[in-house]
Design an enzyme around this catalytic site. Structure first.
Site, PDB file in Angstrom:
ATOM      1  N   LYS A  84       3.408  45.601   1.780  1.00 34.50           N
ATOM      2  CA  LYS A  84       4.775  45.330   1.316  1.00 34.50           C
ATOM      3  C   LYS A  84       4.820  44.785  -0.103  1.00 34.50           C
ATOM      4  O   LYS A  84       5.781  45.014  -0.824  1.00 34.50           O
ATOM      5  CB  LYS A  84       5.495  44.373   2.279  1.00 34.50           C
ATOM      6  N   LYS A 112       3.697  55.175   9.856  1.00 31.65           N
ATOM      7  CA  LYS A 112       4.367  54.806  11.108  1.00 31.65           C
ATOM      8  C   LYS A 112       5.878  54.984  10.981  1.00 31.65           C
ATOM      9  O   LYS A 112       6.424  54.899   9.863  1.00 31.65           O
ATOM     10  CB  LYS A 112       3.999  53.378  11.521  1.00 31.65           C
ATOM     11  N   LYS A 130      11.893  51.371   9.961  1.00 31.73           N
ATOM     12  CA  LYS A 130      13.281  51.212   9.509  1.00 31.73           C
ATOM     13  C   LYS A 130      13.400  51.389   8.013  1.00 31.73           C
ATOM     14  O   LYS A 130      14.449  51.722   7.492  1.00 31.73           O
ATOM     15  CB  LYS A 130      13.761  49.778   9.812  1.00 31.73           C
TER      16      LYS A 130
END
Ligand code: TYM
Length: 338
Positions: free
Chosen positions: A114, A200, A203
């Site tokens: 991230k 994966k 969202k």
């Protein structure tokens, strides 16, 4: 058994969340009987670790509450709440910040992913995110934490923090924290994106075609499944034939997980057939599985006050449940608390 788990109220609940975690929350809730308690929460404090829109966060918190109830989380049997209403989470994180090590957090793959190339520009919350996650479960003496595979490393960290805290500040026969175990479904540990079998389902993927959302209608589900990336080969009749075919393996795994059968059985049924036949069958299975949940979700969203009341009631219970461990942690650290 103390079952504890959370989900961030950002974006929609998607198939990966459902098969990787939420379905197990509901199963554990239904099986637990008098053997313990389940606590499930909206990780709204985690959601501020990345740039966010406050109005959207409020709305998403209610939507995720409705989604969880629609999936079968029963607020009369499980404690359902949002972190922000239970200050013990933030307090406990601070107490654990004294135990967690920079090196441990630096190794977290989610932090690396991230933060990317811009570590210096990230919020401190993104870095210490796993310490809050440790607080979430340690506060309730969690024994079982139902999650998808991507949370495994965070839970190992929670165990390391608990262990070090117990060693440093408690006696062996009266540890402050229980070491939690992750509970990861082998058949749906990691549901992949429909557009890329190496990423994966998430969202945060900019393409909505990459995931099936709980709120998608039948046409959208069918469209997404038909557009899902695959290869030109027909399905093999044995599992070995799916090696190096990540997209095909993902679709077969989703089918197996939803139908409650093994991947081998899916291949017995569909081996030799092309995706032209398999995709519509998968689309129908998804629609059938999600339709009642989606209808219930829409119904629940009509009554915001009822959703607020569910969270308020859950938070009152969570405050009660967390109090003894929070107190024990303060005392173990020698902090004088009023
Ligand atoms: P979150 O909100 O990203 O995801 C919620 C749950 O869904 C699982 N999941 C998946 N499982 C399989 N395949 C996928 N593609 C997939 N995507 C998501 C996640 O593993 C998770 O179980 N940090 C957590 C929230 C959290 C938490 C906690 C969880 C905060 N505190 C304490 C457990 C215990 C998160 O961001 O999950």
């Amino acid at each position: 058994m103390q079952v504890v788990s959370g989900i961030q109220p950002t974006g929609n609940l998607h198939l990966g969340n459902y098969l990787g975690a939420i379905r197990n929350w509901v199963r554990m809730q239904d099986d637990i009987g008098d053997n313990g308690e389940c606590l499930f929460f909206l990780a709204d404090l985690h959601a501020i670790s990345l740039p966010h829109d406050p109005v959207q966060l409020k709305q998403s918190t209610l939507e995720m509450t409705a989604a969880l109830v629609a999936c079968g989380v029963d607020p009369s049997r499980s404690v359902l709440f949002n972190q922000a209403q239970v200050p013990a989470h933030a307090e406990m994180q601070w107490l654990l910040n004294g135990t967690a090590r920079m090196g441990w957090l630096n190794r977290m793959t989610q932090w690396k992913d991230k933060s990317g190339k811009n570590r210096e520009g990230q919020s401190i919350a993104l870095f210490t995110y796993p310490v809050l996650q440790a607080a979430d479960v340690l506060l309730y003496q969690a024994t079982h934490v139902p999650v998808g595979d991507d949370q495994k490393q965070h839970l190992e960290l929670a165990r390391d923090i608990a262990q070090k805290f117990n060693t440093d500040f408690a006696s062996e026969d009266a540890p402050v924290f229980t070491l939690p175990d992750p509970y990861i479904p082998p058949e749906a540990a990691r549901i992949m994106s429909l557009r890329d079998g190496s990423a994966k389902m998430s969202k945060s993927d900019p393409s909505d075609l990459s995931r099936i959302n709980l709120t998608d209608d039948a046409d959208t589900i069918m469209k997404k499944v038909k557009k899902a990336k695959t290869d030109p080969e027909p399905l093999p009749s044995e599992l070995e034939g799916l090696e190096d075919r990540a997209e095909a393996l993902n679709l077969v795994s989703i089918f197996a997980s939803l139908a409650g059968i093994s991947k081998e059985q899916v291949l017995v049924d569909y081996g030799g057939q092309g995706f032209g036949a398999f995709k519509p069958a998968l689309g129908e299975l998804l629609t059938e599985s999600f339709a009642p949940v989606t209808a219930r979700f829409r119904e629940l969203m009509q009554d915001r006050e009822a959703l607020d009341a569910i969270l308020a009631k859950g938070a009152a219970k969570a405050r009660e449940r967390s109090a003894p461990t929070l107190k024990a942690a303060y005392e173990a650290l020698g902090l004088v608390r009023g």
